[in-house]
Design an enzyme around this catalytic site. Structure first.
Site, PDB file in Angstrom:
ATOM      1  CG  PHE A 101       4.294  57.466 -37.689  1.00  0.00           C
ATOM      2  CD1 PHE A 101       5.405  57.798 -38.431  1.00  0.00           C
ATOM      3  CD2 PHE A 101       4.321  56.281 -36.959  1.00  0.00           C
ATOM      4  CE1 PHE A 101       6.519  56.975 -38.455  1.00  0.00           C
ATOM      5  CE2 PHE A 101       5.420  55.446 -36.986  1.00  0.00           C
ATOM      6  CZ  PHE A 101       6.534  55.802 -37.733  1.00  0.00           C
ATOM      7  CE  LYS A 102      10.095  58.110 -36.267  1.00  0.00           C
ATOM      8  NZ  LYS A 102       9.785  58.595 -37.643  1.00  0.00           N
ATOM      9  CG  ASP A 103       3.279  63.306 -31.979  1.00  0.00           C
ATOM     10  OD1 ASP A 103       4.280  63.531 -31.278  1.00  0.00           O
ATOM     11  OD2 ASP A 103       2.813  64.132 -32.783  1.00  0.00           O
TER      12      ASP A 103
END
Ligand SMILES: *Cc1c(COP(=O)(O)O)cnc(C)c1O
Length: 414
Positions: A101-103
């Protein structure tokens, strides 16, 4: 709308100043001074949500037109909501180029920095226990005027993760630290504390202390809501480490997202669940678990959540609850997700799943990584390892330099 410090002793600043400063001058973290209300029709897409949610925060430093361009380049993938049964949904946040999810946060930040740099060289410093480094390398690779410096602990990230961090080269500098993740964080903090060094190299943090990483994480909560039946009021369950993901959620609720509640789920690094129970914030020893992206003894963003509720424990307890589970419970949860719903989850998502049990009404399990990133653990439990369609890992050669945990970064940066 300005950004103020969680400690309350710094001047209010604009978005650009907050991003380039990384942390407030009083040592606190920047938080928005207000939360404008938004509302979306069912089915609204992520791009439109992104433009409406983020415009008031980035204005006037970034025009609406530039913001639309930034979002178009950053959010090139969706956050689909998968229904497992009548009330249980999974919000899949792992369809970006590094499968975590860090994208969302890092890709938005990279485009923002590109917009702000204006020919000046900046150095982005990041300490990583695994996932953040890969997302930073992929997002900042090839961005003009930016040097991305990533510190990761030697032998403590998986081979895939090391390839994601060190596989790019060029403007991405991978530093393998002979030490642990805490050493990496300490080295980054020391570099930021050195005012000369910081100024000389225009140092920025790409960790989630930087507000540019946090604000885009509001958007996918609204996107989840837009995919639910109209009029639902779900509980969001969030596997948490540094509590940046959860901060996005509670900010979304402040902006009008209908939510019955938020459940933060941790592993044995459980300072927050213990705090909500006892009222005493007592940092425990760092514990290594199978959900290593959540191995954080003292979560940096928790103070932002406390600030939102005026550091009032009762208000905080009413808004957020927290639960902790062991590795053995997580493995059992992963197995049940597979056997009962045919759903293959990564360890962090499986950890979160445990937090959905016993909750009534619609609930959205926030899924933080693709199961294919954790082949060993997932394969053990499900005998079914989904393949990641594509993962950005550079040119497959490791471009890394080694550095001793006792050394400072100055010699290296100069
Ligand atoms: C970073 C990460 C988390 C924890 O998110 P926070 O915002 O730090 O709470 C959970 N799962 C995965 C896979 C991650 O990469």
């Amino acid at each position: 709308l300005k950004f103020v410090s969680t400690k309350g002793f710094s001047e209010a600043v604009s978005f650009k100043e907050a991003v380039l400063g990384s942390v407030a001058t009083d040592g606190g973290l920047y938080v928005p001074s207000s939360f404008p209300a938004v509302e979306f029709a069912p089915g609204t897409g992520l791009q439109m949500i992104g433009r409406a949610v983020l415009a008031p925060y980035v204005s006037p430093d970034i025009s609406e037109e530039d913001l639309a361009g930034i979002i178009e380049k950053a959010f090139t993938f969706d956050a689909p909501l998968v229904q497992l049964d009548k009330y249980l949904y999974v919000l899949e946040l792992f369809h970006g180029p590094t499968a975590a999810f860090k994208d969302f946060g890092v890709r938005f930040m990279a485009r923002v920095i590109e917009n702000f740099a204006e020919g000046q060289e900046v150095s982005i410093l990041t300490a990583t226990s695994g996932d953040t480094g890969g997302a930073v390398a992929a997002a900042f690779h090839g961005v003009p005027n930016v040097r991305g410096i990533i510190l990761y602990p030697k032998n403590k990230v998986s081979p895939i993760q090391e390839m994601q961090i060190a596989g790019f080269g060029d403007n991405i500098i991978a530093l393998e630290v002979d030490g642990n993740f805490d050493d990496c964080q300490r080295m980054v903090r020391a570099a930021f504390a050195d005012a000369d060094l910081r100024k000389q190299h225009s140092l920025l943090s790409a960790n989630s202390i930087n507000i540019a990483r946090l604000l885009p994480q509001i958007c996918y909560y609204f996107r989840a809501y837009a995919q639910l039946e109209a009029g639902s009021k779900p509980t969001f369950v969030v596997p948490s480490g540094n509590f940046g993901n959860l901060t996005g959620g509670v900010y979304a609720r402040k902006m009008g997202l209908p939510a019955a509640g938020f459940v933060a789920v941790t592993n044995a690094n459980d300072v927050v669940p213990r705090y909500l129970k006892s009222g005493e914030y007592k940092v425990g020893a760092f514990v290594e678990t199978l959900t290593n992206a959540m191995d954080i003894a003292d979560p940096s963003n928790f103070t932002r959540i406390e600030a939102l509720y005026s550091f009032n424990l009762e208000r905080l307890r009413a808004a957020v609850s927290a639960r902790r589970f062991t590795d053995a419970q997580m493995l059992d949860g992963m197995k049940r997700l597979y056997e009962d719903y045919g759903y293959v989850a990564d360890p962090h998502t499986a950890q979160g799943f445990l937090g959905t049990e016993g909750i009534d009404g619609p609930k959205v399990l926030v899924s933080t990584a693709h199961p294919g990133k954790f082949r060993e653990t997932v394969g053990q439990v499900t005998r079914n390892i989904p393949v990641i369609a594509s993962l950005e890992i550079g040119n497959k050669l490791l471009h890394k330099q080694s550095i001793d945990a006792r050394d400072g970064l100055r010699a290296f940066l100069d």
